[in-house]
Design an enzyme around this catalytic site. Structure first.
Site, PDB file in Angstrom:
ATOM      1  N   ARG A  74      -0.776  -5.824  14.011  1.00 28.68           N
ATOM      2  CA  ARG A  74      -0.245  -7.070  14.409  1.00 28.68           C
ATOM      3  C   ARG A  74      -0.581  -7.363  15.960  1.00 28.68           C
ATOM      4  NH1 ARG A  74       3.203 -11.005  13.239  1.00 28.68           N
ATOM      5  NH2 ARG A  74       4.541 -10.079  11.500  1.00 28.68           N
ATOM      6  N   ASP A 111       7.560   7.559  -2.539  1.00 24.88           N
ATOM      7  CA  ASP A 111       8.022   6.262  -3.384  1.00 24.88           C
ATOM      8  C   ASP A 111       9.341   5.584  -3.433  1.00 24.88           C
ATOM      9  OD1 ASP A 111       5.326   6.197  -3.790  1.00 24.88           O
ATOM     10  OD2 ASP A 111       5.151   7.015  -5.692  1.00 24.88           O
TER      11      ASP A 111
END
Lengths: 322, 322, 322, 322
Positions: B155, B128
């Site tokens: 994408r 994180d």
């Protein structure tokens, strides 16, 4: 035959571009003019058609997706839509079609061929590998490797935390991606729609594993099986409330990415085979590869017959998960 | 100091093994005996402790997860649990600890140090990157690259179908993974918890994009922001019912995989730094790297202070998504 | 049959571990004891033999190389060496062998079987795919994908600088890796040992390409062809001294890496097939897959017959490089 | 300032496209017109200049190489050549330049600026990371990860066969790629130009390793060190004629490939920084990132000063290879 057109339709799959490239270049090699239709049947209706050259497909063999784009077309399902599409093709003098896609694509091509007599050869492009008439579909090998890569990553975490993972992979009603990524990923259990797996067997797998000191588990669930990973995982969780159970859905990453060598070569062979098929008078068929040989199967068979999952692979999962 | 022990705790992160390797080898290099504790604090209580040699960490630098395994320990949160843990360490004569993990890990180490005076140096291991006291945490670069690889694949599909994708990435309350994978993936918008993004801005991004003929969009949503991708995507879907909107959650793949070069080197530096810190009298601190220099920050600061997200990166998303 | 042993020999190939795993687990599944021999025939002579359990092969399916290690053994080529090896096997009561490797491995197993009558089943493990009796060998698909990944990277540079690259790939006397990575990589020319390519054809390819405004070229040269990429590239360089020609040899990366899905599944099927073959009385044969079915071919055929390269693929290179 | 131009020059590096994209979009964001010059200085002389829009750089952030292409220009080294280049820029009204490249690129830009007063900001694009004025250059992180991936693969083979590998990596006179890929790859020794390593030390490393039962070794040799891997490996081979020594040169794959997250973000920051620099009056400087902050360093310093290799990393290799 002097002019043909190529389009992609339905869900995109890695290797579609390699197939487009092969169609364009082999058409030119054999002295044909070749046109690209964008956005599938929708673009055919709207006239999104333009001539392609050898260089139009340079440097696309390694690209995921489809440079011709894909779309679902409601209008092509109507008689009026197909009439418009026919008019557009007439305008360009197109005498033959190569359609890359799956069942829906071939259904459209089949009806269109019956109505207007324009010969069409389909090339199987779908990650699901669920088409009768070919051992492998374009995109399947890439999707399996993408799923496998994800499973390898998740096993790192499963092992480190002694966790049970339920991983959902794509495949609609077919367990092909599940069974191959499950064997490749060393899964403890693979649940596929072709062979119903009762929850009791999942529970038995876990209990037997624990009794042999196994502490982490990977269970692959095909999306079409028993409500998918979420439902199966949640049910099992109720049975073993203390177990550290995680559920994950690999999702859309399975449709993308640069195609593997297998898919690029398969797509290249099928693309050349589609053009050679058109030249040799094939019409209303899908080109496929069965036992390593090019074959042509009528659309109606591809659409109506189903391809069973390999018994050998189902058995191998059982043997190797001990 | 003659004997130290090393353990991993909390969520696993790629590069933890590289750090374990660095701790073991540098300890031996400096003439110390080094012990590995399995399953974090839980294993400390239960005495899962064994001596490690140089070869114990051969060929692990490239592996995801942690060979020492990790676990959350409720028992260590109790006085009794910590007393048992202390007894175990005494049994082996362990005089110093290296704890690889995040906030929870350091809280435990801090309390334990106050109660029993065993010096501990922490190494920041979490994907994180949300720890004060270091520019980068172990596993963060790998997680960003894994997310990016997934975004690149998605994408392909987004472009082929003119779709809008809402992609959720990990990061708990932190937008680090989101902002970096969003810039790297060329996202049209990145939604992070640090800066609230009203739904109106999402809608404006889409409308402005369409007006510039943009037909596909990638919107990255950090898990801690506005209910995640599912909530944001569903709300937007209601606003544009005809748009082809897909929601996907990258999930647990972000925690696994072979660490990148950056993470292996970071982990190696921090591992060596942790051992050198212990030898030089550091105690109750986390080793980190700030402006490319090793630093030691008291646990209490790492736990209580928060690391802001970079204003420059937030601005770059805005500039580059035009 | 109660006890069998497994070993790997010759050059290592990705997927060997998946095959070892399949042999061990299927042997146990069928109630056999299974032993691992380290370092191939050399270890057989020296008695590097130990029993394996189901967990001995946990978490290895994704690993390149071979956990049993491999070595070439001069001693096993002598009668005395083989006598020692037989004594070692007797000591453990081993009644059957599974040998993973290539031609050299099977020659050894064949002679050993004739002399001592210990049944052996071979599994084809070599990246070269040059074995008669199977459509694919373990490691081949991974090697092709590794070569392809390298070619994709090199094309970035070739395109950016308008360069001509001569890239040498592995395969010894076989052009399989070259032809598949060449088609997959969109190479302008592929030179394989099976079909001699005169330098004149290379020159023609470049000149014709330039005349069509092509500015960068990838030419794949199999290591066994015309002295490899160095000799071919140097000769062409003399012909076109102003051209920006680069020569690169992909080298040993082609032997390593995590196996692809295809190789893991192939290796799993062949491992199970080898054990089932031994149980069913097969001896002195190699298990292979032809037209997607398990087959057993006598060692002597595998060793003496050669597998021709596909005419269809040779033709596809020509069609698609226009 | 109303109009600027962007070009890439020198060896290509992954991330150059991400930088081009950032320059184009940030220029438009700030209201400038932006032109792309193809083929570096050569194209500037020949007038290969055209305006770029936001969509001109869509979908290139993930691509290796440079869409603007690169070339070395002898003509630009002459006064006449630069005069032609100036005329071309005048024709388009270009008032500022962004030059992506390395030392040679900046030398050219520096002379051109002195002669014609056109402000130029350089962005460091080279895999070698050998530029003063920035902690990292565009392409370096990708190259290190590519080298590392290759080393991981080769270690599979080294381990399986108990081999010694000498692996040559790129970097010209700089040991950056070598030291980072060596630490990341767990190499037993790293030989860099910055610190001469006598052959005696290589021999000692091997002998000490063998005495600790180490059986396989990876030794990384930077291309600029002691004649590279071939010379070092051959010399060592003479010393240990029975050892199984292999030499491999990773070659051009290190220049290509899709850029890592790190490189895409670095390139994006530097691209935005270059444009903002031009707008704010910077001229004759390279934009870089030092201690995570954007900085501008005069070309003359970038060209004449050298960036030392990190002592800490050199020490870490020594500690961790035990």
């Amino acid at each position: 035959m002097k002019k043909i057109a190529i389009f992609t339709s339905g869900g995109d799959a890695p290797g579609m571009n390699a197939c487009v490239r092969a169609v364009v270049r082999s058409a030119i090699y054999y002295g044909l003019e070749v046109y690209g239709i964008r956005h599938g049947y929708d673009g055919m209706i709207r006239g999104e058609i333009s001539q392609m050259q050898s260089y139009s497909v340079s440097n696309i063999i390694q690209k995921g997706g489809t440079i011709l784009k894909s779309a679902r077309s409601k209008e092509f399902m109507t008689k009026e839509g197909r009439a418009k599409a026919y008019d557009q093709l007439q305008k360009y003098g197109i005498e033959g079609l190569v359609a890359i896609g799956g069942n829906g694509t071939f259904t459209g091509a089949s009806i269109f061929y019956e109505e207007y007599g324009i010969p069409a050869v389909g090339a199987p492009g779908t990650i699901d590998n669920d088409l009768y008439g070919t051992d492998y579909t374009i995109g399947y090998d890439t999707a399996v490797n993408t799923a496998l890569d994800a499973i390898d990553k998740i096993r790192d975490t499963a092992d480190s935390h002694d966790r049970i993972f339920f991983i959902e992979v794509m495949g609609r009603d077919s367990g092909y991606i599940a069974i191959q990524s499950g064997i490749g990923g060393g899964a403890e259990l693979v649940m596929v729609p072709e062979t119903f797996t009762p929850i009791g067997e999942v529970i038995k797998t876990l209990e037997e594993g624990w009794s042999r000191s196994k502490s982490s588990f990977i269970i692959i669930v095909a999306e079409g099986e028993s409500g998918g990973a979420t439902e199966v995982g949640t049910t099992v969780k109720k049975h073993f409330p203390d177990a550290d159970i995680r559920i994950t859905n690999l999702g859309h990453i399975q449709r993308g990415g640069s195609p593997t060598a297998f898919d690029r070569i398969l797509a290249s062979r099928l693309g050349v085979g589609a053009v050679e098929g058109l030249i040799n008078g094939q019409q209303g068929v899908m080109v496929g590869i069965i036992n390593n040989k090019l074959t042509y199967t009528p659309f109606r068979d591809c659409i109506s017959l189903s391809k069973p999952i390999s018994d050998e692979l189902v058995r191998i999962v059982e043997i190797l998960s001990i």
